[in-house]
Design a protein around this motif. Sequence first.
Motif, PDB file in Angstrom:
ATOM      1  N   LEU A  52      94.267  34.244 144.014  1.00  0.00           N
ATOM      2  CA  LEU A  52      94.820  35.540 144.405  1.00  0.00           C
ATOM      3  C   LEU A  52      95.550  35.430 145.731  1.00  0.00           C
ATOM      4  O   LEU A  52      95.163  34.658 146.608  1.00  0.00           O
ATOM      5  CB  LEU A  52      93.704  36.576 144.524  1.00  0.00           C
ATOM      6  N   PRO A  53      96.598  36.210 145.922  1.00  0.00           N
ATOM      7  CA  PRO A  53      97.316  36.193 147.205  1.00  0.00           C
ATOM      8  C   PRO A  53      96.516  36.867 148.309  1.00  0.00           C
ATOM      9  O   PRO A  53      95.571  37.625 148.043  1.00  0.00           O
ATOM     10  CB  PRO A  53      98.598  36.971 146.895  1.00  0.00           C
ATOM     11  N   SER A  54      96.895  36.610 149.534  1.00  0.00           N
ATOM     12  CA  SER A  54      96.268  37.260 150.679  1.00  0.00           C
ATOM     13  C   SER A  54      96.399  38.775 150.553  1.00  0.00           C
ATOM     14  O   SER A  54      97.414  39.287 150.088  1.00  0.00           O
ATOM     15  CB  SER A  54      96.948  36.792 151.965  1.00  0.00           C
ATOM     16  N   GLY A  55      95.345  39.484 150.952  1.00  0.00           N
ATOM     17  CA  GLY A  55      95.353  40.935 150.848  1.00  0.00           C
ATOM     18  C   GLY A  55      94.821  41.444 149.526  1.00  0.00           C
ATOM     19  O   GLY A  55      94.821  42.660 149.289  1.00  0.00           O
ATOM     20  N   SER A  56      94.350  40.536 148.676  1.00  0.00           N
ATOM     21  CA  SER A  56      93.757  40.938 147.400  1.00  0.00           C
ATOM     22  C   SER A  56      92.303  41.341 147.603  1.00  0.00           C
ATOM     23  O   SER A  56      91.701  41.103 148.660  1.00  0.00           O
ATOM     24  CB  SER A  56      93.846  39.786 146.390  1.00  0.00           C
TER      25      SER A  56
ATOM     26  N   ARG B  69      87.676  41.642 150.644  1.00  0.00           N
ATOM     27  CA  ARG B  69      89.115  41.467 150.793  1.00  0.00           C
ATOM     28  C   ARG B  69      89.416  40.025 151.140  1.00  0.00           C
ATOM     29  O   ARG B  69      88.780  39.445 152.028  1.00  0.00           O
ATOM     30  CB  ARG B  69      89.678  42.386 151.888  1.00  0.00           C
ATOM     31  N   LYS B  70      90.382  39.446 150.446  1.00  0.00           N
ATOM     32  CA  LYS B  70      90.783  38.077 150.749  1.00  0.00           C
ATOM     33  C   LYS B  70      91.729  38.088 151.947  1.00  0.00           C
ATOM     34  O   LYS B  70      92.758  38.756 151.925  1.00  0.00           O
ATOM     35  CB  LYS B  70      91.475  37.447 149.546  1.00  0.00           C
ATOM     36  N   PRO B  71      91.377  37.370 153.015  1.00  0.00           N
ATOM     37  CA  PRO B  71      92.226  37.372 154.226  1.00  0.00           C
ATOM     38  C   PRO B  71      93.621  36.820 153.942  1.00  0.00           C
ATOM     39  O   PRO B  71      93.813  36.010 153.033  1.00  0.00           O
ATOM     40  CB  PRO B  71      91.451  36.455 155.173  1.00  0.00           C
TER      41      PRO B  71
END
Length: 265
Positions: A172-176, A263-265
């Motif tokens: 997943l991209p950052s902010g996911s 949340r993914k940083p």
Amino acid sequence: MTIGTNEANIARVYDYVLGGKDNLAADRAVGDAIMAKAPHVRMLAWENRRFLVRSVRRLVGHHRVHQFLDIGCGLPTQENVHEVAQALAPQAKVVYVDSDPVVIAHGRALLSTNPGTAMVEADLRDPDLILRRAAETLDFDRPIALMMIAILHFFPDDTGVHGIVRRLVDALPSGSYLVISHVERQPRLEKIVKQDYAVPGARPVFRDDEQLAAFFTGTSPVEKVQPINHILPDTARTPDDSAPFPHDSDPPAPIPVLGGIGRKP
């Protein structure tokens, strides 16, 4: 495709417990056996659905997330992810993933007229296939919410489930975001479910808060792991909400279903 009607099916049992109509006699027998010994199971199922709805509303309305990957989505029933998300953001896109032919058949029929959605037939144990198929609909350069609602407790540790979740989050991209709900380890409930939830292919496993928190490795906590009825309680409803939930306020006591949002940083 032939769908068996003589054996209970996890998705249909859950639909029955929620009060749905897409279930058969075998499913109702299993559901009735569980609820006879644990009448609160129906309330737990509804609270799990309400947690999903609250989470999607918060992610769309507050965090501006417009893409969702819902793995182990189950049968189309009260307020699906795309219905909740697209009510707030019509451009929202949702990919549903399930390995159950019953779910796939119902899901594809439901989504046939909604271009912002897709139904992927895949098993959680094949994350690379899930990611490839999801990328046909979702933009992996923009934040995605990975929804794993009441699915991980069907995967014991020996299935490599922690590595699978990590593989999905890493892609997943950052902010996911990662949203999980999971039955809590409680001896009495565990005994009832293992004794009466006689569904082929189901090996339910119960985890405590620390064990569930391990799935959020690689993310920062937005809502810490806790009973789901304590997560986002003030967003349970909006003024114009007329969803057919059986009660309007959260139970005052914690319930034995845990959840969290990372949340993914």
